[in-house]
Design a protein around this motif. Structure first.
Motif, PDB file in Angstrom:
ATOM      1  N   GLU A   1      53.276   9.165  -7.989  1.00 44.04           N
ATOM      2  CA  GLU A   1      54.118  10.358  -7.905  1.00 44.04           C
ATOM      3  C   GLU A   1      54.686  10.561  -6.502  1.00 44.04           C
ATOM      4  OE1 GLU A   1      51.591  13.474  -9.375  1.00 44.04           O
ATOM      5  OE2 GLU A   1      51.400  12.525 -11.328  1.00 44.04           O
ATOM      6  N   GLY A   2      55.100   9.465  -5.869  1.00 41.43           N
ATOM      7  CA  GLY A   2      55.745   9.538  -4.566  1.00 41.43           C
ATOM      8  C   GLY A   2      54.807   9.730  -3.387  1.00 41.43           C
ATOM      9  N   LYS A   3      53.508   9.664  -3.616  1.00 39.15           N
ATOM     10  CA  LYS A   3      52.532   9.847  -2.538  1.00 39.15           C
ATOM     11  C   LYS A   3      51.739   8.559  -2.337  1.00 39.15           C
ATOM     12  CE  LYS A   3      53.071  14.374  -2.139  1.00 39.15           C
ATOM     13  NZ  LYS A   3      53.939  14.848  -1.123  1.00 39.15           N
ATOM     14  N   PRO A   4      51.388   8.237  -1.065  1.00 42.90           N
ATOM     15  CA  PRO A   4      50.600   7.023  -0.800  1.00 42.90           C
ATOM     16  C   PRO A   4      49.102   7.278  -0.965  1.00 42.90           C
ATOM     17  CG  PRO A   4      51.194   8.058   1.262  1.00 42.90           C
ATOM     18  CD  PRO A   4      51.813   8.890   0.175  1.00 42.90           C
ATOM     19  N   TRP A   5      48.435   6.383  -1.684  1.00 52.86           N
ATOM     20  CA  TRP A   5      46.999   6.474  -1.925  1.00 52.86           C
ATOM     21  C   TRP A   5      46.369   5.119  -1.610  1.00 52.86           C
ATOM     22  CZ3 TRP A   5      44.871  11.079  -3.750  1.00 52.86           C
ATOM     23  CH2 TRP A   5      45.776  12.039  -4.202  1.00 52.86           C
ATOM     24  N   ILE A   6      45.064   5.141  -1.335  1.00 56.49           N
ATOM     25  CA  ILE A   6      44.305   3.903  -1.161  1.00 56.49           C
ATOM     26  C   ILE A   6      43.137   3.960  -2.137  1.00 56.49           C
ATOM     27  CG2 ILE A   6      42.875   4.825   0.730  1.00 56.49           C
ATOM     28  CD1 ILE A   6      42.973   1.961   1.940  1.00 56.49           C
TER      29      ILE A   6
END
Length: 188
Positions: free
Chosen positions: A16-21
């Motif tokens: 949803e347009g957000k960076p995650w790890i």
């Protein structure tokens, strides 16, 4: 796009347009129903953690537009932390929120990686181990080293670490930046 079969610890994804790890994941194949992948994710901008389940082989996630640049930490001011690119000499400023608890590992001239998302800096990645000097700790008592106990030590950056009883003020210790734990005395 990444499939659920591409998931691994440390993989950077976009949801949803957000960076995650991906911090942790587990592939689950129940006896009844379709397989799924249970993940624990950490937002790279806000450090918020989230547990999310993906349907195996069906759902996909995006590849984030990310870039890492090696920079050198220069100094902190009231607004945040300042880093310099060693090739272009460009200065980059990160806020207190973007650096978070990593501030306890920052020493002048330490090399870190600045993580860029969509062309803007969002966080830093530290080396796995750094050397810090002990500035405050209780003195160890003679004979206490055999008990295997530990005590608190305050490092030069303000970080508090549990250390063995034989550690004295002024010693330089190797600290794991991922866990914040004492590893060993640094080789000087």
């Amino acid at each position: 796009m990444y499939q659920t079969t591409d998931f691994r610890k440390g993989l950077k994804i976009e949801i949803e347009g957000k960076p995650w790890i991906i911090v942790d994941f587990q592939h689950v194949n129940p006896g009844k129903g379709s397989a799924f992948v249970r993940t624990r994710l950490r937002n790279l901008e806000t450090n918020q953690t989230l547990e999310r389940t993906f349907k195996a082989g069906i759902e996909t996630v995006g590849k984030p537009d990310m870039e890492e640049k090696e920079m050198e930490y220069n100094y902190a001011d009231q607004d945040g932390y300042n880093f310099m690119d060693q090739t272009t000499f460009e200065m980059v400023h990160l806020s207190h929120e973007q650096v978070g608890d990593n501030k306890f590992y920052l020493q002048e001239n330490i090399k870190v990686f600045i993580l860029y998302f969509n062309g803007r800096p969002i966080s830093i990645e530290l080396p796995n181990f750094i050397n810090l000097k002990v500035v405050e700790t209780d003195p160890g008592m003679r004979g206490d080293t055999a008990t295997g106990g530990s005590k608190k030590a305050v490092m030069e950056t303000g970080l508090q670490v549990n250390v063995p009883l034989f550690i004295k003020e002024g010693e330089v210790l190797k600290i794991d930046t991922r866990t914040g734990e004492y590893i060993e005395r640094a080789k000087v």
